[in-house]
Design a protein around this motif. Structure first.
Motif, mmCIF file in Angstrom:
data_model
loop_
_atom_site.group_PDB
_atom_site.id
_atom_site.type_symbol
_atom_site.label_atom_id
_atom_site.label_comp_id
_atom_site.label_asym_id
_atom_site.label_seq_id
_atom_site.Cartn_x
_atom_site.Cartn_y
_atom_site.Cartn_z
ATOM 1 N N THR A 237 9.461 9.823 -19.259
ATOM 2 C CA THR A 237 8.766 9.954 -20.539
ATOM 3 C C THR A 237 9.193 8.851 -21.503
ATOM 4 N N TYR A 240 7.551 5.637 -20.559
ATOM 5 C CA TYR A 240 6.127 5.653 -20.898
ATOM 6 C C TYR A 240 5.916 5.357 -22.385
ATOM 7 N N GLU A 310 7.570 18.736 -22.721
ATOM 8 C CA GLU A 310 7.378 17.517 -23.502
ATOM 9 C C GLU A 310 6.889 16.366 -22.630
ATOM 10 N N MET A 311 7.315 16.347 -21.379
ATOM 11 C CA MET A 311 6.838 15.310 -20.466
ATOM 12 C C MET A 311 5.315 15.361 -20.345
ATOM 13 N N HIS A 315 2.893 12.452 -22.344
ATOM 14 C CA HIS A 315 2.104 11.581 -21.478
ATOM 15 C C HIS A 315 0.606 11.693 -21.793
ATOM 16 N N GLY A 319 -0.910 13.059 -18.091
ATOM 17 C CA GLY A 319 0.102 14.027 -17.682
ATOM 18 C C GLY A 319 -0.474 15.334 -17.163
ATOM 19 N N ALA A 326 4.033 14.287 -13.440
ATOM 20 C CA ALA A 326 4.548 15.198 -14.463
ATOM 21 C C ALA A 326 4.349 16.659 -14.093
#
Length: 356
Positions: A237, A240, A310-311, A315, A319, A326
């Motif tokens: 993350t 990214y 949160e990932m 994203h 995501g 993810a």
């Protein structure tokens, strides 16, 4: 952070290199798509056995390395980073039962084979959808065990079961009286309903206290995998946000996102301390092992929940797709959060053990 010996540092680095080069997330994706009966790559498991990982906690006299549970945790952490599908954690948990409660004959029969990676072993405890070690209905009569266990990790392929009954733990090997039904969960890993109908069983010594000791070690092993997953999810993350441009700016330049990443980084450091503290308590044989494990599992569950969520969100749209990794982290996280007691269960136990 735990102080590692030279051997432990070498073991960690070897596991990290192997996971990155031989078992990246793309390898897990291939296992997911191929859906083998065992739900892991048999060749990768043989490689892990050849490197001695299956025997990390097995004494040298029985063909293992005798390096202790912190060393096991170091390997599981690295495998967790790349979501490696492996029966190592389940086998190690079952091994701990034989180490703690097995007779000399039982140890001589099983530990060398486990250390060589020849046997996949697992624990069969839960009889419902949630971890409830105080609600065991499985019974043993005349050396034969009967009962049904739900969501047994690696239950599709295990050759040896450590089964919780009303009066203690038992070893069950072979197919006589054993029935398996796959249970497909969101993490695409092996979980099975296992039915024991008069299966031959050998008792381990230790009674109810043995079950607690063994499930504590199983929970600690899961915490190590969760730590590796949280680290990898955070790192991906962070990378990214440093490369994705939105509104003419790199996402990492937005202060609100910096705050969220800083929050996760802080929680990850606390998680590492708690997880490594649990392994150190186990290796030292301290009387507060259960407290240390419950602290670690509660912190690990909450932190991985945060980081995996949160990932997905940070994203953005990509995501949410299957093409991105993810979702794999999120789905495996939710299963591990529930295994061997969720954060709420372990917070309650931690309070009780400390007199509250």
């Amino acid at each position: 952070m735990a102080v590692l010996s030279e051997e432990q540092t070498m073991l960690r680095d070897m596991a990290r290199e192997w996971a990155d080069n031989e078992s990246p997330v793309s390898a897990f994706r291939k296992v997911r798509d191929a859906a083998p009966a065992a739900f892991y790559d048999a060749e990768a498991w043989r490689a892990q056995g050849a490197m001695g990982w299956a025997g990390i906690v097995v004494p040298e006299a029985q063909g293992g390395a005798g390096m202790g549970y912190l060393s096991l945790g170091l390997v599981l952490e690295q495998l967790g980073r790349t979501l490696t599908a492996t029966p190592l954690a389940a086998t190690a948990a079952a091994t701990s039962a034989i180490l703690l409660g097995g007779s000399e004959k039982q140890q001589a029969e099983w530990l060398p084979r486990i250390a060589a990676g020849e046997v996949v072993a697992t624990l069969a405890v839960d009889e419902g959808p949630r971890f409830a070690p105080d609600r065991i209905g499985t019974v043993v009569a005349g050396g034969r065990i009967s009962g049904t266990k739900e969501f047994v990790a690696e239950g599709d392929s295990a050759q040896l079961f450590v089964v919780a009954a009303k009066d203690g733990l038992y070893l069950v090997a072979g197919e006589e009286g054993v029935g398996r039904s796959p249970r497909r969960l969101v993490d695409f890993r092996s979980h099975a309903q296992v039915r024991f109908d008069g299966a031959p069983a050998e008792r381990l010594e230790g009674g109810a206290d043995l079950l607690t000791q063994v499930t504590d070690r199983a929970a600690a092993a899961n915490c190590a995998e969760m730590l590796g997953m949280a680290e990898a999810a955070f790192a991906q993350t962070n990378d990214y946000l440093k490369t994705r441009v939105q509104f003419g700016q790199v996402l990492a330049s937005f202060q609100a996102l910096q705050h969220r990443m800083a929050k996760m980084f802080t929680e990850l450091e606390l998680m590492r301390s708690a997880v490594e503290g649990a392994f150190e308590a186990i290796d030292a044989g301290r009387p507060d092992v259960s407290q240390a494990v419950s602290l670690a599992k509660a912190v690990a569950g909450e932190t991985l929940h945060l980081v995996s969520r949160e990932m997905i969100q940070l994203h953005g749209g990509i995501g949410m797709t299957d093409e991105h990794d993810a979702g794999f982290y999120l789905k495996r996280a939710r299963v591990l959060e529930a295994m061997w007691g969720n954060a709420s269960w372990h917070r309650d136990r931690f309070a009780r053990l400390n007199g509250y």
